[in-house]
Design a protein around this motif. Structure first.
Motif, short mmCIF file in Angstrom:
data_model
loop_
_atom_site.label_atom_id
_atom_site.label_comp_id
_atom_site.label_asym_id
_atom_site.label_seq_id
_atom_site.Cartn_x
_atom_site.Cartn_y
_atom_site.Cartn_z
N HIS A 102 0.80 -1.03 0.07
CA HIS A 102 -0.18 -0.13 -0.09
C HIS A 102 0.98 1.28 -0.13
N ASP A 104 0.99 5.52 1.79
CA ASP A 104 0.30 6.06 2.96
C ASP A 104 -0.24 7.45 2.62
N HIS A 180 4.71 0.16 -0.12
CA HIS A 180 5.44 -0.33 0.95
C HIS A 180 4.58 -1.43 1.63
FE LIG Z 1 2.01 2.06 5.73
#
Ligand SMILES: [Fe+2]
Ligand SMILES: O=C(O)CCC(=O)C(=O)O
Length: 290
Positions: A102, A104, A180
């Motif tokens: 994913h 952020d 990540h």
């Molecule tokens: Fe994350």
């Protein structure tokens, strides 16, 4: 610090991450593990096979010293190229959680993500997350895996996969747009993948235990043997609209997960940030008040 300013900035701009060894002392790691374990013994939000604590800067005031740790502040100021840096009030604590690939930047959380629109080609977008794993991950795959340079692309399959072998005390700093993942498998070591699959198949066939249930049992065994996997993630940014929007929208996510509306740092911690000459994104949280 053995990195020059230019090298540090080039690394985070080109690759989207940096790994800095030996930033925290053994004593600091022991203290953080104690505080976080204690917190999760009675609180936290359940996630995939573990516990998480969003908005930890507000919810867990005792750990706030880590946000203005002199070594971390020095690196953030180097990376952001100036004394004025902004704390976003983002902090998640994790205990035993599993993860998947994913970013952020919130693109999967809300329309337009935390920035309000895709920013993969925006050079002024400098919002950097600090990842602190409170145990060694140089012998397993339970630390952070990143896709090199992926902060410049929306596709989460793009970018060379790189596992970051960290020791407790090291820090990773990454662009929040970087793709990540944390620990993906219940047994985070390659040679146990096959036995794990076999055990799960056996448990399903013989004892009719679902793969989800057996994952839960097997994870409990692994965690008992190797100890709780604890980590802290928190975010600073260059004081501009990218960072402010990230902070406001990420705070919406944090309070939603916590099912409360606690937006602001304690007076004492707020004062500490101010003494350290840190700008606070919470100055812009008034409009989040109900
Ligand atoms: Fe994350
Ligand atoms: O589980 C992990 O180690 C990664 C956590 C993470 O990516 C996050 O908190 O955004």
């Amino acid at each position: 610090m053995h990195y020059s300013n230019e090298n540090l900035i080039k690394e985070i701009t080109d690759n989207g991450f940096i790994l800095l060894p030996n930033i925290l002392s053994k004593g600091e790691i022991v203290t953080l593990r104690k505080l976080i374990k204690n917190h999760f013994s009675s609180r936290g939000v359940s996630t995939i096979l573990g516990l998480t604590q969003p908005n930890a800067a507000v919810e867990v005031p005792d750990i706030n010293w880590i946000f203005y740790h002199p070594k971390i502040l020095a690196v953030m100021r180097q990376l952001l190229g100036q004394e004025e840096i902004m704390f976003t009030s983002h902090c998640d604590l994790h205990c035993r959680t599993l993860s998947a690939w994913h970013k952020d930047d919130g693109m999967t959380v809300m329309k337009g993500g935390y920035f309000g629109f895709p920013t993969y080609d925006q050079e002024d977008c400098k919002v950097y997350k600090i990842a602190l794993y409170l145990q060694d991950h140089d012998h397993n795959k339970a630390g952070l895996t990143v896709r090199k340079g992926s902060h410049k692309f929306s596709d989460i399959n793009q970018g060379e996969e790189t596992y970051l072998k960290t020791k407790a005390g090291d820090i990773i700093i990454f662009d929040v747009r970087l793709t990540h993942t944390g620990q993906r498998d219940v047994f985070p070591v390659d040679f146990l993948q096959k036995p794990n699959d076999l055990i799960k198949k056996g448990l399903k066939k013989i004892l009719k235990i679902s793969p989800q249930k057996s994952d839960q049992y097997l994870k409990q065994i692994y965690d008992t043997l190797y100890g709780d996997r604890l980590s802290i993630f928190f975010t600073y940014g260059f004081p501009n609209d990218y960072t402010k929007n990230f902070a406001i929208n990420n705070m919406k996510r944090q309070i939603k997960q916590n099912k409360n509306s606690k937006l602001f740092l304690s007076m004492e911690n707020r004062q500490k940030f101010i003494e350290n000459n840190i700008l606070l994104a919470e100055e812009y949280f008034e409009k989040l008040k109900k």
